[in-house]
Design a protein around this motif. Structure first.
Motif, mmCIF file in Angstrom:
data_model
loop_
_atom_site.group_PDB
_atom_site.id
_atom_site.type_symbol
_atom_site.label_atom_id
_atom_site.label_comp_id
_atom_site.label_asym_id
_atom_site.label_seq_id
_atom_site.Cartn_x
_atom_site.Cartn_y
_atom_site.Cartn_z
ATOM 1 N N GLU A 119 -1.298 -36.777 29.008
ATOM 2 C CA GLU A 119 -1.303 -36.297 30.385
ATOM 3 C C GLU A 119 -0.335 -35.128 30.512
ATOM 4 O O GLU A 119 0.800 -35.190 30.035
ATOM 5 C CB GLU A 119 -0.895 -37.418 31.340
ATOM 6 N N ILE A 120 -0.787 -34.062 31.138
ATOM 7 C CA ILE A 120 0.053 -32.895 31.391
ATOM 8 C C ILE A 120 0.301 -32.831 32.893
ATOM 9 O O ILE A 120 -0.643 -32.803 33.685
ATOM 10 C CB ILE A 120 -0.616 -31.594 30.901
ATOM 11 N N ILE A 121 1.560 -32.827 33.267
ATOM 12 C CA ILE A 121 1.938 -32.810 34.682
ATOM 13 C C ILE A 121 2.484 -31.431 35.044
ATOM 14 O O ILE A 121 3.392 -30.914 34.390
ATOM 15 C CB ILE A 121 3.011 -33.875 34.976
ATOM 16 N N PHE A 122 1.908 -30.842 36.095
ATOM 17 C CA PHE A 122 2.407 -29.589 36.646
ATOM 18 C C PHE A 122 3.090 -29.921 37.969
ATOM 19 O O PHE A 122 2.430 -30.318 38.936
ATOM 20 C CB PHE A 122 1.258 -28.603 36.874
ATOM 21 N N LEU A 172 5.066 -28.959 41.307
ATOM 22 C CA LEU A 172 5.353 -27.907 42.282
ATOM 23 C C LEU A 172 6.172 -28.522 43.419
ATOM 24 O O LEU A 172 6.233 -29.752 43.558
ATOM 25 C CB LEU A 172 4.046 -27.318 42.804
ATOM 26 N N PRO A 173 6.814 -27.717 44.252
ATOM 27 C CA PRO A 173 7.689 -28.277 45.292
ATOM 28 C C PRO A 173 7.029 -29.311 46.193
ATOM 29 O O PRO A 173 7.650 -30.305 46.545
ATOM 30 C CB PRO A 173 8.098 -27.021 46.092
ATOM 31 N N ASN A 174 5.766 -29.108 46.556
ATOM 32 C CA ASN A 174 5.143 -30.007 47.522
ATOM 33 C C ASN A 174 3.852 -30.645 47.027
ATOM 34 O O ASN A 174 3.101 -31.223 47.816
ATOM 35 C CB ASN A 174 4.870 -29.250 48.831
ATOM 36 N N GLN A 175 3.601 -30.533 45.744
ATOM 37 C CA GLN A 175 2.379 -31.121 45.202
ATOM 38 C C GLN A 175 2.493 -31.235 43.681
ATOM 39 O O GLN A 175 3.320 -30.575 43.061
ATOM 40 C CB GLN A 175 1.151 -30.282 45.579
ATOM 41 N N THR A 176 1.663 -32.079 43.127
ATOM 42 C CA THR A 176 1.659 -32.308 41.686
ATOM 43 C C THR A 176 0.228 -32.271 41.165
ATOM 44 O O THR A 176 -0.675 -32.865 41.768
ATOM 45 C CB THR A 176 2.270 -33.682 41.342
ATOM 46 N N LEU A 177 0.030 -31.566 40.069
ATOM 47 C CA LEU A 177 -1.270 -31.502 39.415
ATOM 48 C C LEU A 177 -1.160 -32.224 38.082
ATOM 49 O O LEU A 177 -0.252 -31.957 37.290
ATOM 50 C CB LEU A 177 -1.680 -30.043 39.198
ATOM 51 N N ARG A 178 -2.085 -33.166 37.826
ATOM 52 C CA ARG A 178 -2.091 -33.916 36.583
ATOM 53 C C ARG A 178 -3.423 -33.719 35.869
ATOM 54 O O ARG A 178 -4.485 -33.880 36.484
ATOM 55 C CB ARG A 178 -1.867 -35.416 36.838
ATOM 56 N N VAL A 179 -3.358 -33.382 34.584
ATOM 57 C CA VAL A 179 -4.555 -33.235 33.765
ATOM 58 C C VAL A 179 -4.461 -34.273 32.656
ATOM 59 O O VAL A 179 -3.477 -34.313 31.907
ATOM 60 C CB VAL A 179 -4.661 -31.823 33.162
ATOM 61 N N THR A 180 -5.482 -35.118 32.537
ATOM 62 C CA THR A 180 -5.396 -36.273 31.635
ATOM 63 C C THR A 180 -6.603 -36.378 30.721
ATOM 64 O O THR A 180 -7.730 -36.107 31.135
ATOM 65 C CB THR A 180 -5.285 -37.580 32.450
#
Length: 282
Positions: free
Chosen positions: A198-201, A203-211
């Protein structure tokens, strides 16, 4: 239609599942399988897998010689064995033009140079993790990194309890994204997890996860088959699965600036459907 003839190096846990996928494929013929030691009472890989056919003649590695590849011709060699196996087929691949799909997880520098030497005369696909999903994950992550360069990036890798070392795929992802692997990779070991990345990006007000998660090692066989079909008509050169994914992504991104936004957003659906159709037709 003539089937593509395949030779397989490696018949361990993963190699057996790869062989199983090859035997099931209607467009490929598993001609032989090279194994360190023969399995008593079995002459063919198919028989060892419980399939009532004679496919994949089992060959002990010590019996290989220069005449073997001439007398038992194949179009492509798939390597799921070890880093030094490349020397067993290097000369044959160069002189006979046999293409190579290598899924060795880690080469020593000199062994990788041997593989590169083959690529000067024949086409080679090299991928330490040859599953389609992981390589799509990497290309997607690189794209997201370009769009949101200020995001914090963390990599979480999960594997079975007995795996002690850090995942080579996780290290490869970190290197591909040019981030510090010693600080960015977190490891989890539990039960019989085959493999999850899983790669987690952040950001200040949100999170993007690619799995991506491998449910079965058969996914390696499906990736190898995909690579074989892609490499079949390619010229000599060294290719990676990331490059194959990038080529597919680019081929399906609309170039006309007048096309609707919805159509532009649909390129990922297009390639996803192509890959889905590929597996559903297996």
């Amino acid at each position: 239609m003539n089937k593509t003839k395949i030779g397989l190096f490696g018949f361990g846990k993963t190699g057996k599942l790869v062989a199983q996928e090859l035997i099931k494929n209607a467009n490929l013929e598993l001609v032989w399988v090279v194994k360190r030691e023969l399995i008593p009472n079995y002459k063919f890989a198919s028989q060892a897998l419980g399939v009532n056919t004679e496919e994949g003649l089992l060959i002990p590695q010590k019996d290989l010689n220069s005449d073997f590849f001439i007398n038992n011709p194949v179009d492509i060699i798939i390597d799921f064995s070890g880093e030094t196996a490349v020397y067993s087929y290097m000369t044959a691949a160069i002189t006979l033009g046999i293409k190579v799909v290598s899924a060795i997880s880690k080469y020593n520098p000199e062994d990788l140079e041997a593989l590169k030497l083959i690529s000067q005369s024949s086409a080679v696909v090299y991928s330490p993790n040859i599953t389609l999903g992981v390589n799509m994950l990497m290309v997607a992550a690189k794209t997201f990194q370009s769009i949101i360069p200020n995001a914090d990036i963390e990599i979480i890798e999960e594997h079975f309890r007995g795996k002690s070392e850090t995942s080579g795929t996780a290290k490869r992802i970190a290197n591909y994204l040019e981030i510090d692997e010693s600080e960015s990779i977190k490891s989890i070991r539990a039960g019989g997890i085959v493999g999850k990345h899983e790669i987690i990006f952040g950001l200040p007000n949100q999170t993007l996860r690619v799995t991506h998660e491998s449910i079965s090692r058969a996914s390696f066989g499906q990736g190898a088959i995909f690579a074989c079909e892609w490499i079949h008509n390619r010229e000599a050169g060294m290719y990676t699965m990331e490059e194959i994914m990038i080529e597919l992504f680019r081929a399906n991104v609309p170039e006309n600036p007048n096309q609707s936004l919805q159509l532009k957003r649909g390129w990922f659906d297009v390639i996803s459907k192509k890959l889905s159709d590929y597996f559903n037709n297996r």
